[in-house]
Scaffold this motif. Structure first.
Motif, PDB file in Angstrom:
ATOM      1  N   MET A   1       0.736  -1.317   0.069  1.00 41.59           N
ATOM      2  CA  MET A   1       0.014  -0.169   0.045  1.00 41.59           C
ATOM      3  C   MET A   1       0.754   1.158   0.027  1.00 41.59           C
ATOM      4  N   ASP A   2       0.191   2.442  -0.474  1.00 47.44           N
ATOM      5  CA  ASP A   2       1.110   3.396  -0.689  1.00 47.44           C
ATOM      6  C   ASP A   2       1.365   4.311   0.790  1.00 47.44           C
ATOM      7  N   SER A   3       2.645   4.328   0.999  1.00 43.10           N
ATOM      8  CA  SER A   3       2.650   4.838   2.475  1.00 43.10           C
ATOM      9  C   SER A   3       3.088   6.578   2.348  1.00 43.10           C
ATOM     10  N   THR A   4       3.539   6.793   1.112  1.00 44.45           N
ATOM     11  CA  THR A   4       3.890   8.465   1.082  1.00 44.45           C
ATOM     12  C   THR A   4       2.778   9.179   0.373  1.00 44.45           C
ATOM     13  N   LEU A   5       2.939  10.311   0.759  1.00 45.69           N
ATOM     14  CA  LEU A   5       1.912  11.447   0.573  1.00 45.69           C
ATOM     15  C   LEU A   5       2.168  11.730  -0.999  1.00 45.69           C
ATOM     16  N   HIS A   6       1.317  11.577  -1.785  1.00 45.87           N
ATOM     17  CA  HIS A   6       1.357  11.900  -3.271  1.00 45.87           C
ATOM     18  C   HIS A   6       1.160  13.454  -3.316  1.00 45.87           C
ATOM     19  N   LEU A   7       1.879  13.970  -4.155  1.00 49.08           N
ATOM     20  CA  LEU A   7       1.539  15.389  -4.659  1.00 49.08           C
ATOM     21  C   LEU A   7       0.336  15.252  -5.677  1.00 49.08           C
ATOM     22  N   ASP A   8      -0.245  16.556  -5.943  1.00 46.01           N
ATOM     23  CA  ASP A   8      -1.248  16.555  -6.903  1.00 46.01           C
ATOM     24  C   ASP A   8      -0.845  16.398  -8.180  1.00 46.01           C
ATOM     25  N   SER A   9      -1.656  16.027  -9.163  1.00 47.01           N
ATOM     26  CA  SER A   9      -1.235  15.797 -10.529  1.00 47.01           C
ATOM     27  C   SER A   9      -0.547  17.154 -11.100  1.00 47.01           C
ATOM     28  N   PHE A  10       0.537  16.970 -11.840  1.00 48.63           N
ATOM     29  CA  PHE A  10       1.196  18.215 -12.387  1.00 48.63           C
ATOM     30  C   PHE A  10       0.488  18.495 -13.915  1.00 48.63           C
ATOM     31  N   ALA A  11      -0.549  17.860 -14.310  1.00 46.72           N
ATOM     32  CA  ALA A  11      -1.029  17.973 -15.541  1.00 46.72           C
ATOM     33  C   ALA A  11      -1.534  19.333 -15.741  1.00 46.72           C
ATOM     34  N   LYS A  12      -1.242  19.932 -17.030  1.00 50.23           N
ATOM     35  CA  LYS A  12      -1.641  21.514 -17.079  1.00 50.23           C
ATOM     36  C   LYS A  12      -2.439  21.711 -18.304  1.00 50.23           C
ATOM     37  N   ASP A  13      -2.125  21.043 -19.511  1.00 51.77           N
ATOM     38  CA  ASP A  13      -3.103  21.501 -20.393  1.00 51.77           C
ATOM     39  C   ASP A  13      -2.876  20.322 -21.360  1.00 51.77           C
ATOM     40  N   LEU A  14      -3.699  20.673 -22.519  1.00 52.64           N
ATOM     41  CA  LEU A  14      -3.426  19.694 -23.822  1.00 52.64           C
ATOM     42  C   LEU A  14      -3.150  20.594 -24.953  1.00 52.64           C
ATOM     43  N   THR A  15      -2.210  19.955 -25.815  1.00 50.71           N
ATOM     44  CA  THR A  15      -1.950  20.620 -27.059  1.00 50.71           C
ATOM     45  C   THR A  15      -2.269  19.634 -28.263  1.00 50.71           C
ATOM     46  N   CYS A  16      -2.330  20.176 -29.392  1.00 57.31           N
ATOM     47  CA  CYS A  16      -2.578  19.605 -30.741  1.00 57.31           C
ATOM     48  C   CYS A  16      -1.099  19.105 -31.094  1.00 57.31           C
ATOM     49  N   SER A  17      -0.914  17.815 -31.494  1.00 57.37           N
ATOM     50  CA  SER A  17       0.412  17.247 -31.637  1.00 57.37           C
ATOM     51  C   SER A  17       0.918  17.861 -32.940  1.00 57.37           C
ATOM     52  N   ARG A  18       0.150  18.520 -33.797  1.00 58.81           N
ATOM     53  CA  ARG A  18       0.614  19.049 -35.038  1.00 58.81           C
ATOM     54  C   ARG A  18       0.784  20.692 -34.984  1.00 58.81           C
ATOM     55  N   CYS A  19      -0.091  21.358 -34.387  1.00 62.83           N
ATOM     56  CA  CYS A  19       0.143  22.893 -34.378  1.00 62.83           C
ATOM     57  C   CYS A  19       0.286  23.319 -33.281  1.00 62.83           C
TER      58      CYS A  19
END
Ligand SMILES: Cc1ncc(COP(=O)(O)O)c(C=O)c1O
Ligand SMILES: [Zn+2]
Length: 390
Positions: A1-19
Protein backbone atom coordinates in the motif's frame (compact mmCIF):
# COMPACT_ATOMS: atom_id res chain seq x y z
CA UNK A 1 0.00 0.00 0.00
CA UNK A 2 1.03 3.54 -0.61
CA UNK A 3 2.83 4.94 2.39
CA UNK A 4 3.96 8.29 0.99
CA UNK A 5 1.84 11.35 0.45
CA UNK A 6 1.45 11.99 -3.26
CA UNK A 7 1.55 15.50 -4.64
CA UNK A 8 -1.27 16.60 -6.90
CA UNK A 9 -1.12 15.84 -10.61
CA UNK A 10 1.21 18.20 -12.50
CA UNK A 11 -0.99 17.97 -15.63
CA UNK A 12 -1.43 21.44 -17.06
CA UNK A 13 -3.16 21.40 -20.44
CA UNK A 14 -3.45 19.60 -23.76
CA UNK A 15 -2.02 20.63 -27.09
CA UNK A 16 -2.54 19.56 -30.69
CA UNK A 17 0.34 17.30 -31.73
CA UNK A 18 0.61 19.07 -35.07
CA UNK A 19 0.15 22.83 -34.44
CA UNK A 20 0.43 23.07 -30.64
CA UNK A 21 -2.99 24.75 -30.23
CA UNK A 22 -4.12 24.77 -26.64
CA UNK A 23 -7.01 22.71 -25.19
CA UNK A 24 -8.11 22.91 -21.54
CA UNK A 25 -7.64 19.96 -19.24
CA UNK A 26 -10.94 20.29 -17.42
CA UNK A 27 -13.20 18.88 -20.12
CA UNK A 28 -13.32 15.50 -21.86
CA UNK A 29 -11.45 15.52 -25.16
CA UNK A 30 -11.00 13.38 -28.22
CA UNK A 31 -8.50 14.53 -30.86
CA UNK A 32 -7.69 18.09 -31.96
CA UNK A 33 -10.40 19.92 -33.87
CA UNK A 34 -7.81 22.25 -35.49
CA UNK A 35 -5.80 19.59 -37.35
CA UNK A 36 -7.65 16.34 -36.53
CA UNK A 37 -4.51 14.96 -34.89
CA UNK A 38 -3.86 13.35 -31.48
CA UNK A 39 -3.90 15.61 -28.43
CA UNK A 40 -0.98 15.51 -26.02
CA UNK A 41 -1.17 16.07 -22.24
CA UNK A 42 1.45 18.54 -20.94
CA UNK A 43 2.72 18.91 -17.37
CA UNK A 44 4.18 21.78 -15.33
CA UNK A 45 7.16 20.00 -13.96
CA UNK A 46 7.98 20.65 -10.33
CA UNK A 47 11.69 20.09 -9.77
CA UNK A 48 11.16 19.39 -6.10
CA UNK A 49 9.67 16.05 -7.24
CA UNK A 50 12.70 13.77 -7.03
CA UNK A 51 12.97 10.21 -8.22
CA UNK A 52 13.94 9.11 -4.70
CA UNK A 53 10.36 9.89 -3.65
CA UNK A 54 9.18 6.86 -5.60
CA UNK A 55 10.73 4.48 -3.09
CA UNK A 56 8.03 2.71 -1.08
CA UNK A 57 5.17 3.80 -3.28
CA UNK A 58 2.47 1.41 -4.49
CA UNK A 59 3.68 -1.29 -6.85
CA UNK A 60 1.61 -0.20 -9.86
CA UNK A 61 1.81 2.38 -12.65
CA UNK A 62 0.02 4.81 -10.33
CA UNK A 63 3.29 5.35 -8.43
CA UNK A 64 3.91 8.09 -11.05
CA UNK A 65 0.59 9.82 -10.35
CA UNK A 66 2.05 13.35 -10.44
CA UNK A 67 2.81 12.69 -14.10
CA UNK A 68 -0.65 11.28 -14.87
CA UNK A 69 -3.66 13.47 -15.69
CA UNK A 70 -6.09 12.35 -12.98
CA UNK A 71 -7.23 15.26 -10.80
CA UNK A 72 -8.79 13.30 -7.95
CA UNK A 73 -7.46 10.02 -6.55
CA UNK A 74 -10.99 8.86 -5.75
CA UNK A 75 -11.66 8.40 -9.49
CA UNK A 76 -8.76 5.99 -9.93
CA UNK A 77 -9.86 2.67 -11.42
CA UNK A 78 -6.99 0.29 -10.81
CA UNK A 79 -6.53 -3.48 -10.89
CA UNK A 80 -2.84 -3.37 -10.01
CA UNK A 81 -1.54 -2.71 -13.55
CA UNK A 82 2.09 -1.92 -14.26
CA UNK A 83 5.42 -2.56 -12.52
CA UNK A 84 5.80 -5.66 -14.65
CA UNK A 85 9.22 -7.29 -14.35
CA UNK A 86 12.21 -6.76 -16.61
CA UNK A 87 13.82 -10.16 -16.96
CA UNK A 88 17.06 -11.14 -18.63
CA UNK A 89 16.67 -13.64 -21.50
CA UNK A 90 19.56 -15.91 -20.66
CA UNK A 91 19.42 -19.15 -22.59
CA UNK A 92 18.22 -17.63 -25.85
CA UNK A 93 20.77 -14.81 -25.55
CA UNK A 94 23.55 -17.30 -25.06
CA UNK A 95 22.45 -19.35 -28.04
CA UNK A 96 22.43 -16.31 -30.34
CA UNK A 97 25.42 -14.51 -28.80
CA UNK A 98 23.67 -11.51 -27.19
CA UNK A 99 25.43 -10.02 -24.18
CA UNK A 100 22.67 -7.97 -22.54
CA UNK A 101 19.21 -8.98 -23.70
CA UNK A 102 16.14 -8.21 -21.57
CA UNK A 103 12.38 -8.39 -21.84
CA UNK A 104 9.76 -6.28 -20.11
CA UNK A 105 7.02 -8.83 -19.54
CA UNK A 106 3.76 -6.96 -20.03
CA UNK A 107 1.90 -10.27 -20.18
CA UNK A 108 1.75 -10.13 -16.38
CA UNK A 109 -0.68 -7.21 -16.37
CA UNK A 110 -4.23 -7.83 -15.01
CA UNK A 111 -5.76 -8.59 -18.44
CA UNK A 112 -2.68 -10.30 -19.83
CA UNK A 113 -1.37 -7.39 -21.87
CA UNK A 114 -0.04 -3.84 -21.62
CA UNK A 115 -3.49 -2.60 -22.68
CA UNK A 116 -4.40 -2.63 -18.98
CA UNK A 117 -2.29 0.49 -18.46
CA UNK A 118 -3.99 2.67 -21.05
CA UNK A 119 -7.46 1.51 -20.12
CA UNK A 120 -6.89 1.99 -16.39
CA UNK A 121 -5.97 5.59 -17.12
CA UNK A 122 -8.70 6.29 -19.70
CA UNK A 123 -11.51 4.66 -17.71
CA UNK A 124 -10.37 6.58 -14.60
CA UNK A 125 -10.48 9.82 -16.57
CA UNK A 126 -13.90 8.89 -18.00
CA UNK A 127 -15.13 8.32 -14.45
CA UNK A 128 -13.76 11.70 -13.43
CA UNK A 129 -15.85 13.32 -16.18
CA UNK A 130 -19.00 11.42 -15.19
CA UNK A 131 -19.06 9.09 -18.23
CA UNK A 132 -21.30 6.04 -17.83
CA UNK A 133 -20.77 4.29 -21.18
CA UNK A 134 -17.64 3.53 -23.24
CA UNK A 135 -17.05 2.05 -26.68
CA UNK A 136 -13.83 0.77 -28.26
CA UNK A 137 -12.65 -0.62 -31.59
CA UNK A 138 -10.02 -3.26 -30.88
CA UNK A 139 -7.75 -5.88 -32.38
CA UNK A 140 -8.43 -7.94 -29.23
CA UNK A 141 -6.49 -7.05 -26.09
CA UNK A 142 -7.73 -3.49 -25.65
CA UNK A 143 -11.33 -4.71 -25.75
CA UNK A 144 -10.80 -7.16 -22.89
CA UNK A 145 -8.98 -4.50 -20.92
CA UNK A 146 -11.73 -1.94 -21.43
CA UNK A 147 -14.28 -4.58 -20.41
CA UNK A 148 -12.39 -5.22 -17.17
CA UNK A 149 -11.90 -1.57 -16.20
CA UNK A 150 -15.47 -0.62 -17.13
CA UNK A 151 -16.68 -3.51 -14.96
CA UNK A 152 -14.54 -2.22 -12.08
CA UNK A 153 -15.94 1.29 -12.61
CA UNK A 154 -19.55 0.12 -13.03
CA UNK A 155 -19.75 1.48 -16.58
CA UNK A 156 -21.37 0.00 -19.67
CA UNK A 157 -18.84 -1.26 -22.23
CA UNK A 158 -19.31 -1.92 -25.94
CA UNK A 159 -16.44 -3.63 -27.77
CA UNK A 160 -16.12 -3.80 -31.58
CA UNK A 161 -13.72 -6.52 -32.75
CA UNK A 162 -12.82 -8.22 -36.05
CA UNK A 163 -14.81 -11.46 -36.35
CA UNK A 164 -11.67 -13.51 -37.06
CA UNK A 165 -10.11 -12.64 -33.67
CA UNK A 166 -9.47 -15.84 -31.67
CA UNK A 167 -12.32 -16.84 -29.38
CA UNK A 168 -10.53 -16.26 -26.04
CA UNK A 169 -10.37 -12.52 -26.86
CA UNK A 170 -14.12 -12.54 -27.48
CA UNK A 171 -14.87 -14.62 -24.38
CA UNK A 172 -12.83 -12.27 -22.20
CA UNK A 173 -15.05 -9.32 -23.18
CA UNK A 174 -18.21 -11.29 -22.44
CA UNK A 175 -16.76 -12.47 -19.13
CA UNK A 176 -16.46 -8.86 -18.00
CA UNK A 177 -20.01 -8.12 -19.10
CA UNK A 178 -19.16 -6.05 -22.17
CA UNK A 179 -21.44 -6.01 -25.18
CA UNK A 180 -19.42 -7.50 -28.05
CA UNK A 181 -19.94 -6.77 -31.76
CA UNK A 182 -18.02 -8.86 -34.27
CA UNK A 183 -17.25 -7.21 -37.58
CA UNK A 184 -16.18 -8.41 -40.99
CA UNK A 185 -12.89 -6.54 -41.51
CA UNK A 186 -9.94 -5.16 -39.59
CA UNK A 187 -9.72 -2.58 -36.79
CA UNK A 188 -10.24 0.37 -39.18
CA UNK A 189 -13.72 -0.96 -40.02
CA UNK A 190 -14.37 -1.47 -36.26
CA UNK A 191 -13.36 2.16 -35.78
CA UNK A 192 -16.04 3.36 -38.19
CA UNK A 193 -18.70 1.42 -36.28
CA UNK A 194 -17.41 2.70 -32.92
CA UNK A 195 -17.74 6.28 -34.24
CA UNK A 196 -21.36 5.70 -35.22
CA UNK A 197 -22.11 4.20 -31.79
CA UNK A 198 -20.45 7.23 -30.19
CA UNK A 199 -22.62 9.55 -32.29
CA UNK A 200 -25.82 7.63 -31.58
CA UNK A 201 -25.39 6.98 -27.86
CA UNK A 202 -22.88 9.55 -26.60
CA UNK A 203 -20.62 6.73 -25.35
CA UNK A 204 -16.99 7.75 -24.77
CA UNK A 205 -15.01 6.39 -27.72
CA UNK A 206 -11.62 5.04 -26.67
CA UNK A 207 -10.20 4.48 -30.15
CA UNK A 208 -6.36 4.50 -30.17
CA UNK A 209 -4.95 8.05 -29.94
CA UNK A 210 -8.36 9.54 -30.78
CA UNK A 211 -8.54 10.36 -27.08
CA UNK A 212 -5.50 11.60 -25.10
CA UNK A 213 -5.66 9.51 -21.91
CA UNK A 214 -4.68 5.95 -22.91
CA UNK A 215 -1.31 7.30 -24.07
CA UNK A 216 -0.67 8.60 -20.56
CA UNK A 217 -1.24 5.15 -19.05
CA UNK A 218 0.96 3.47 -21.66
CA UNK A 219 3.80 5.93 -21.08
CA UNK A 220 4.30 4.52 -17.59
CA UNK A 221 6.24 1.69 -19.29
CA UNK A 222 8.91 4.30 -20.00
CA UNK A 223 9.03 5.46 -16.37
CA UNK A 224 9.30 1.87 -15.20
CA UNK A 225 12.05 1.00 -17.69
CA UNK A 226 14.14 3.84 -16.25
CA UNK A 227 13.37 3.12 -12.61
CA UNK A 228 13.73 -0.67 -12.86
CA UNK A 229 17.00 -0.39 -14.82
CA UNK A 230 18.39 1.85 -12.13
CA UNK A 231 18.08 4.97 -14.33
CA UNK A 232 20.42 3.54 -16.97
CA UNK A 233 18.35 3.16 -20.11
CA UNK A 234 18.95 0.44 -22.72
CA UNK A 235 20.68 1.23 -26.01
CA UNK A 236 17.77 -0.19 -28.00
CA UNK A 237 14.07 -0.82 -27.28
CA UNK A 238 12.19 -3.12 -29.67
CA UNK A 239 8.46 -2.53 -29.81
CA UNK A 240 5.73 -4.46 -31.69
CA UNK A 241 3.74 -1.66 -33.29
CA UNK A 242 0.09 -1.44 -34.23
CA UNK A 243 -1.43 1.95 -33.40
CA UNK A 244 1.87 2.98 -31.78
CA UNK A 245 0.58 4.19 -28.40
CA UNK A 246 3.19 2.31 -26.39
CA UNK A 247 6.09 3.45 -28.56
CA UNK A 248 4.98 7.09 -28.49
CA UNK A 249 4.25 6.83 -24.77
CA UNK A 250 7.64 5.37 -23.81
CA UNK A 251 9.39 8.17 -25.71
CA UNK A 252 7.13 10.79 -24.09
CA UNK A 253 8.08 9.42 -20.66
CA UNK A 254 11.79 9.74 -21.49
CA UNK A 255 11.31 13.38 -22.49
CA UNK A 256 9.34 14.08 -19.32
CA UNK A 257 12.00 12.44 -17.16
CA UNK A 258 14.65 14.64 -18.78
CA UNK A 259 12.65 17.74 -17.79
CA UNK A 260 12.18 16.32 -14.28
CA UNK A 261 15.96 15.92 -14.08
CA UNK A 262 15.62 12.16 -13.51
CA UNK A 263 17.64 11.05 -16.54
CA UNK A 264 20.23 12.69 -18.79
CA UNK A 265 19.13 13.53 -22.32
CA UNK A 266 22.42 12.49 -23.85
CA UNK A 267 21.91 8.86 -24.80
CA UNK A 268 18.30 7.86 -25.17
CA UNK A 269 17.51 4.41 -26.60
CA UNK A 270 17.03 3.85 -30.31
CA UNK A 271 13.37 2.97 -30.73
CA UNK A 272 12.58 0.09 -33.09
CA UNK A 273 9.20 -0.51 -34.72
CA UNK A 274 8.40 -4.12 -35.67
CA UNK A 275 5.38 -5.13 -37.75
CA UNK A 276 4.21 -8.18 -39.68
CA UNK A 277 4.88 -8.42 -43.42
CA UNK A 278 1.12 -9.01 -43.72
CA UNK A 279 0.39 -5.53 -42.37
CA UNK A 280 3.32 -3.13 -42.28
CA UNK A 281 2.10 0.38 -43.11
CA UNK A 282 4.31 2.01 -40.46
CA UNK A 283 7.43 0.28 -41.72
CA UNK A 284 6.72 1.66 -45.20
CA UNK A 285 5.85 5.12 -43.85
CA UNK A 286 8.89 5.40 -41.59
CA UNK A 287 11.20 4.19 -44.33
CA UNK A 288 9.76 6.78 -46.72
CA UNK A 289 7.99 4.51 -49.16
CA UNK A 290 4.32 4.86 -48.30
CA UNK A 291 2.40 2.44 -50.47
CA UNK A 292 -1.26 2.11 -51.24
CA UNK A 293 -1.24 -1.59 -50.58
CA UNK A 294 -4.22 -2.94 -48.72
CA UNK A 295 -3.12 -4.70 -45.61
CA UNK A 296 -4.37 -7.95 -44.13
CA UNK A 297 -4.71 -9.99 -40.99
CA UNK A 298 -1.88 -11.12 -38.74
CA UNK A 299 -1.74 -13.86 -36.14
CA UNK A 300 -0.15 -11.08 -34.07
CA UNK A 301 -3.54 -9.37 -34.20
CA UNK A 302 -2.35 -6.29 -32.28
CA UNK A 303 -0.12 -5.46 -35.24
CA UNK A 304 -2.91 -5.58 -37.84
CA UNK A 305 -3.59 -1.84 -37.95
CA UNK A 306 -3.82 -0.67 -41.57
CA UNK A 307 -4.18 3.06 -40.78
CA UNK A 308 -2.56 4.32 -37.60
CA UNK A 309 -4.09 7.64 -36.48
CA UNK A 310 -0.79 8.52 -34.79
CA UNK A 311 1.43 7.68 -37.76
CA UNK A 312 3.25 11.05 -37.76
CA UNK A 313 4.07 10.66 -34.06
CA UNK A 314 5.33 7.09 -34.60
CA UNK A 315 7.62 8.25 -37.40
CA UNK A 316 8.90 11.14 -35.30
CA UNK A 317 9.89 8.79 -32.45
CA UNK A 318 11.84 6.52 -34.80
CA UNK A 319 13.55 9.45 -36.54
CA UNK A 320 14.32 11.43 -33.35
CA UNK A 321 15.69 8.35 -31.61
CA UNK A 322 17.75 7.30 -34.64
CA UNK A 323 15.84 4.02 -34.56
CA UNK A 324 14.52 1.77 -37.30
CA UNK A 325 11.45 -0.04 -38.58
CA UNK A 326 11.31 -3.59 -39.87
CA UNK A 327 8.67 -6.09 -41.00
CA UNK A 328 8.96 -9.81 -40.25
CA UNK A 329 7.14 -12.84 -41.64
CA UNK A 330 4.16 -14.47 -39.95
CA UNK A 331 6.11 -17.72 -39.85
CA UNK A 332 9.04 -16.11 -38.00
CA UNK A 333 6.69 -14.34 -35.54
CA UNK A 334 5.03 -17.55 -34.39
CA UNK A 335 8.20 -19.65 -34.49
CA UNK A 336 10.13 -17.10 -32.43
CA UNK A 337 7.38 -16.63 -29.85
CA UNK A 338 7.27 -20.39 -29.38
CA UNK A 339 11.05 -20.79 -29.22
CA UNK A 340 11.36 -17.96 -26.69
CA UNK A 341 8.58 -19.33 -24.51
CA UNK A 342 10.21 -22.78 -24.49
CA UNK A 343 13.66 -21.44 -23.88
CA UNK A 344 12.86 -18.94 -21.11
CA UNK A 345 9.66 -20.08 -19.42
CA UNK A 346 8.15 -16.70 -20.25
CA UNK A 347 4.79 -16.70 -22.03
CA UNK A 348 5.38 -14.78 -25.27
CA UNK A 349 2.49 -13.51 -27.41
CA UNK A 350 3.04 -13.46 -31.18
CA UNK A 351 3.59 -9.68 -30.84
CA UNK A 352 6.32 -10.34 -28.27
CA UNK A 353 7.85 -12.95 -30.58
CA UNK A 354 7.84 -10.37 -33.39
CA UNK A 355 10.25 -8.16 -31.41
CA UNK A 356 12.89 -10.90 -31.28
CA UNK A 357 12.33 -11.83 -34.93
CA UNK A 358 12.82 -8.14 -35.83
CA UNK A 359 15.89 -7.86 -33.63
CA UNK A 360 17.58 -10.83 -35.36
CA UNK A 361 16.97 -9.24 -38.76
CA UNK A 362 18.35 -5.87 -37.64
CA UNK A 363 21.45 -7.57 -36.25
CA UNK A 364 21.93 -9.31 -39.59
CA UNK A 365 21.61 -5.93 -41.33
CA UNK A 366 24.23 -4.43 -39.00
CA UNK A 367 21.82 -1.88 -37.42
CA UNK A 368 22.11 -3.38 -33.93
CA UNK A 369 25.09 -5.10 -32.41
CA UNK A 370 24.94 -8.10 -30.10
CA UNK A 371 26.89 -6.39 -27.33
CA UNK A 372 24.36 -3.59 -26.93
CA UNK A 373 21.93 -3.41 -24.04
CA UNK A 374 18.66 -4.43 -25.69
CA UNK A 375 15.12 -4.45 -24.28
CA UNK A 376 12.22 -6.26 -25.95
CA UNK A 377 8.66 -5.44 -24.98
CA UNK A 378 6.55 -8.61 -24.69
CA UNK A 379 3.28 -6.71 -24.88
CA UNK A 380 1.09 -9.65 -23.92
CA UNK A 381 1.20 -13.28 -22.87
CA UNK A 382 0.35 -16.26 -25.08
CA UNK A 383 -2.81 -17.47 -23.35
CA UNK A 384 -5.38 -15.90 -25.67
CA UNK A 385 -3.41 -17.01 -28.77
CA UNK A 386 -2.94 -20.63 -27.76
CA UNK A 387 -4.61 -22.02 -30.89
CA UNK A 388 -1.80 -20.56 -32.99
CA UNK A 389 0.81 -22.42 -31.00
CA UNK A 390 -0.57 -25.91 -30.48
C1 LIG B 1 -0.25 -7.75 -27.61
C2 LIG B 1 -0.23 -6.47 -28.39
N1 LIG B 1 0.96 -6.00 -28.82
C3 LIG B 1 1.05 -4.84 -29.51
C4 LIG B 1 -0.08 -4.10 -29.86
C5 LIG B 1 0.11 -2.80 -30.60
O1 LIG B 1 0.03 -1.76 -29.68
P1 LIG B 1 0.22 -0.22 -29.99
O2 LIG B 1 -1.14 0.31 -30.32
O3 LIG B 1 0.78 0.40 -28.78
O4 LIG B 1 1.14 -0.11 -31.16
C6 LIG B 1 -1.33 -4.56 -29.44
C7 LIG B 1 -2.55 -3.80 -29.80
O5 LIG B 1 -3.63 -4.34 -29.94
C8 LIG B 1 -1.41 -5.77 -28.69
O6 LIG B 1 -2.58 -6.25 -28.25
ZN1 LIG C 1 -3.73 21.68 -34.62
Amino acid sequence: MDSTLHLDSFAKDLTCSRCNSYYPLDSLHYFSSCCEKPLIVNYSVDHSFERGQLVGRENSMWRYSEMLPLADEKNKVSLGEGMTPIVSINRYAQKYGFERLFVKDEGLNPTGSFKSRGLSMAVSKAKEFGVTECVIPTAGNAGGAMGAYCAAAGMKATVIMPGHTPKPFQDECRLFGAELMLVDGLIDRCGEIASSIQNETGAFNMSTLKEPYRLEGKKTMGYEIAEQMNWELPDVIVYPTGGGTGLIGIWKAFKEMISLGWIAGTSLPRMVVVQSLNCSPMVHFVNGNETHESYGESKANGLAVPKAFGKDLIKKVVVDSNGSAIAVSEESILRTAKELSRSEGISFSPEGGATMAGLLELVALGDISKNEKILLINTGNASKYMDHFL
